[in-house]
Write an enzyme that holds these catalytic residues in place. Structure first.
Site, short mmCIF file in Angstrom:
data_model
loop_
_atom_site.label_atom_id
_atom_site.label_comp_id
_atom_site.label_asym_id
_atom_site.label_seq_id
_atom_site.Cartn_x
_atom_site.Cartn_y
_atom_site.Cartn_z
N GLU A 265 0.84 -1.02 -0.01
CA GLU A 265 0.07 -0.13 -0.11
C GLU A 265 0.92 1.44 -0.06
O GLU A 265 0.74 2.12 0.89
CB GLU A 265 -1.06 -0.12 1.25
CG GLU A 265 -0.32 -0.34 2.36
CD GLU A 265 -1.15 -0.43 3.86
OE1 GLU A 265 -2.42 -0.79 3.52
OE2 GLU A 265 -0.71 -0.07 4.79
N GLY A 267 2.38 5.10 -1.08
CA GLY A 267 1.38 6.40 -1.17
C GLY A 267 2.67 7.19 -2.02
O GLY A 267 2.49 7.46 -3.02
N ARG A 304 6.88 19.26 4.97
CA ARG A 304 7.80 18.44 5.18
C ARG A 304 9.02 18.84 5.55
O ARG A 304 9.77 18.42 6.40
CB ARG A 304 7.73 17.61 3.80
CG ARG A 304 6.53 16.63 3.55
CD ARG A 304 6.86 15.63 2.39
NE ARG A 304 7.62 14.65 2.79
CZ ARG A 304 8.89 14.42 2.56
NH1 ARG A 304 9.51 15.17 1.78
NH2 ARG A 304 9.46 13.36 3.05
N TYR A 308 10.15 17.27 9.24
CA TYR A 308 10.98 16.14 8.99
C TYR A 308 12.34 16.74 8.57
O TYR A 308 13.27 15.95 7.96
CB TYR A 308 10.60 15.24 7.82
CG TYR A 308 9.15 14.73 7.97
CD1 TYR A 308 8.74 14.05 9.28
CD2 TYR A 308 8.23 14.86 7.05
CE1 TYR A 308 7.39 13.56 9.46
CE2 TYR A 308 6.81 14.24 7.05
CZ TYR A 308 6.68 13.83 8.26
OH TYR A 308 5.27 13.05 8.33
N CYS A 335 4.50 33.16 10.07
CA CYS A 335 5.05 33.74 11.33
C CYS A 335 5.63 32.70 12.15
O CYS A 335 5.00 32.68 13.15
CB CYS A 335 4.21 34.87 11.79
SG CYS A 335 4.97 35.68 13.17
N GLU A 336 6.78 32.13 11.62
CA GLU A 336 7.48 31.21 12.28
C GLU A 336 8.91 31.20 11.85
O GLU A 336 9.17 31.27 10.60
CB GLU A 336 6.87 29.67 12.05
CG GLU A 336 5.45 29.38 12.57
CD GLU A 336 5.48 28.92 14.02
OE1 GLU A 336 6.37 28.54 14.66
OE2 GLU A 336 4.32 28.91 14.58
N TYR A 364 2.48 13.89 0.43
CA TYR A 364 2.52 14.59 1.65
C TYR A 364 2.62 16.11 1.42
O TYR A 364 3.54 16.74 2.37
CB TYR A 364 3.50 13.76 2.49
CG TYR A 364 3.23 12.43 2.58
CD1 TYR A 364 2.10 12.09 3.33
CD2 TYR A 364 3.90 11.38 1.94
CE1 TYR A 364 1.85 10.69 3.44
CE2 TYR A 364 3.62 10.15 1.94
CZ TYR A 364 2.52 9.89 2.66
OH TYR A 364 2.40 8.54 2.76
C1 LIG Z 1 -0.55 2.36 7.06
C2 LIG Z 1 0.16 3.08 6.00
N1 LIG Z 1 0.23 2.67 5.08
C3 LIG Z 1 0.81 3.15 4.00
C4 LIG Z 1 1.64 4.28 4.10
C5 LIG Z 1 2.20 4.89 2.97
O1 LIG Z 1 3.46 5.24 3.15
P1 LIG Z 1 4.38 5.58 1.90
O2 LIG Z 1 3.79 6.91 1.26
O3 LIG Z 1 5.63 5.87 2.39
O4 LIG Z 1 4.48 4.26 0.87
C6 LIG Z 1 1.37 4.84 5.26
C7 LIG Z 1 1.93 6.29 5.54
O5 LIG Z 1 2.64 6.57 6.30
C8 LIG Z 1 0.66 4.28 6.25
O6 LIG Z 1 0.62 5.13 7.50
#
Ligand SMILES: Cc1ncc(COP(=O)(O)O)c(C=O)c1O
Length: 413
Positions: A265, A267, A304, A308, A335-336, A364
């Protein structure tokens, strides 16, 4: 290599900024589709499916592209579940990894028919005690974490995520005693993993604990595939990873029914490189030791770097052919003092009015945007071949404030 170098032409982005204004997220549809296909091809012929982690970029037009590419949705809140349901997907294609879910959210998730992935014993007990519950997936804490920053390492033993390994047999007993089934087993070790072998090891742990769960129909290995953000970052070796993963998966699959499935999964993998954030320089300031380029965006649009210390390449689109011989720090308009988008970058000598691209911002980025300092959100454009489609309109300052007043029930005199 940056998204800009590979995907967009400076002239095109300049035209888009001229038409739609800044700050503006721009995404390239073809790049997203190519990332989808590369991943699918790497696992072709295997009992592997993919879910798209909606939190990376949840613009409904992007969710639609993912659906067209055959992805289900990996969701992490009831709001994301609702979004997924409303955009396209069938509930059985929506995987909901809960995280300190409320009873009301659980109730709604059960009613919606999505696959609920539960990450604590206490929630598992309340789920099994619910008259409407039948089956669920559980999230294991593998004790192996990774990620581009310690804040996104979710698999380490002390993280808030997942059920302890030693409690997995107890989960199975609990399910049986309630006449329920645990049909899925999941982990996610972190985002932007640095060492793919960590994910491979965690996959082994997951499969080891799968033996305690007699009703399993799928195993989900989470996301975390990284992308290179800066010169010198090794690109993720998808082929090498797929080869190692194939061995782990097929050794397990031999013992399974033919309908058994394995999921990833990701992202970031799909959308990060497909997006840039365009911003206009409005202030050039020499503080003696530091030369600042002040912009019309900031941490409220791309969090980000502040959250991070993340690196995003920055390109001056107005002077992209000129040599990068001046050191600048790129500052936002929030303002930071922590609102710094990039530090000590060599750019061509820049001026007010220049257009900058903050690269690799398709994941993100917009999903973490906020109205901090009561600022308006950026607009978003999807580039598809020769067409540029506005996929989030820009709200004016007045509209943003009016919405705030109306949402808070404030009556203006
Ligand atoms: C449960 C879960 N699955 C998948 C992802 C996707 O992570 P990435 O975008 O690094 O593939 C995240 C992101 O933090 C997540 O919390």
């Amino acid at each position: 290599m940056t998204a800009f170098n590979k995907i967009f032409e400076a002239a095109r982005l300049t035209r888009i900024a001229g038409e739609f204004g800044t700050p503006l997220y721009v995404y390239d549809e073809q790049t997203i589709r190519t990332q989808c296909r590369n991943l699918k091809n790497a696992f072709e012929g295997l009992p592997v499916r993919f879910l798209y982690a909606v939190k990376a970029n949840d613009n409904p037009h992007i969710l639609t592209i993912m659906h067209e590419e055959g992805m289900g949705y990996d969701t992490v809140s009831y709001e994301e579940v609702l979004l997924g349901l409303r955009v396209k997907s069938d509930p059985r294609q929506i995987f909901y990894t809960e995280n300190n879910m409320t009873d009301q959210e659980m109730e709604a998730a059960i009613r919606s028919g999505v696959i609920l992935n539960i990450g604590s014993m206490s929630r598992l007990k309340s789920f099994f005690s619910h008259p409407g519950s039948r089956e669920c997936s559980i999230r294991l804490n593998p004790g192996i974490g990774d990620g581009h920053h310690h804040k996104v390492d979710t698999g380490n033993r002390d993280s808030k995520f997942g059920i302890r390994k030693d409690l997995i047999p107890e989960c199975a007993r609990l399910a049986a005693s309630h006449g329920r089934k645990i049909t899925g087993l999941h982990l996610h070790i972190g985002s932007g993993i640095r060492k793919p072998e960590n994910l491979i090891s965690a996959m082994g742990v997951l499969i080891e604990y799968a033996q305690y769960l007699p009703d399993l129909q799928f195993i989900n290995f989470g996301g975390g595939m990284p992308i290179p953000y800066q010169e010198g970052d090794e690109p993720f070796d998808l082929a090498a990873f797929a080869m190692l993963a194939e061995k782990v998966i097929m050794d397990d699959y031999m013992k399974r029914d033919s309908g058994f499935r394995y999921y990833f999964e990701p992202g970031r993998w799909f959308t990060a490189q497909a997006g840039v954030l365009l911003t206009r320089v409005n202030t050039v300031k020499d503080q003696g030791n530091v030369s600042y380029l002040g912009t019309d965006t900031g941490l409220h649009h791309i969090l980000r770097p502040a959250l991070y210390d993340a690196y995003h390449a920055v390109v001056n689109l107005s002077r992209h052919d000129a040599p990068g011989n001046t050191l600048y720090t790129i500052a936002g308009n929030i303002c930071e003092s922590g609102d710094i988008l990039a530090t000590d970058r060599k750019l061509p000598e820049s001026a007010e009015g220049d257009l900058l691209a903050i690269c690799d911002a398709g994941a993100y980025g917009m999903t973490m945007a906020s109205h901090y300092n009561r600022r308006a959100l950026p607009a978003e454009v999807l580039v598809n071949g020769d067409t540029n489609i506005l996929i989030r309109r820009r709200m004016s300052a007045g509209e943003t404030v009016d919405r705030h007043l109306s949402d808070t029930g404030f009556q203006q005199n």
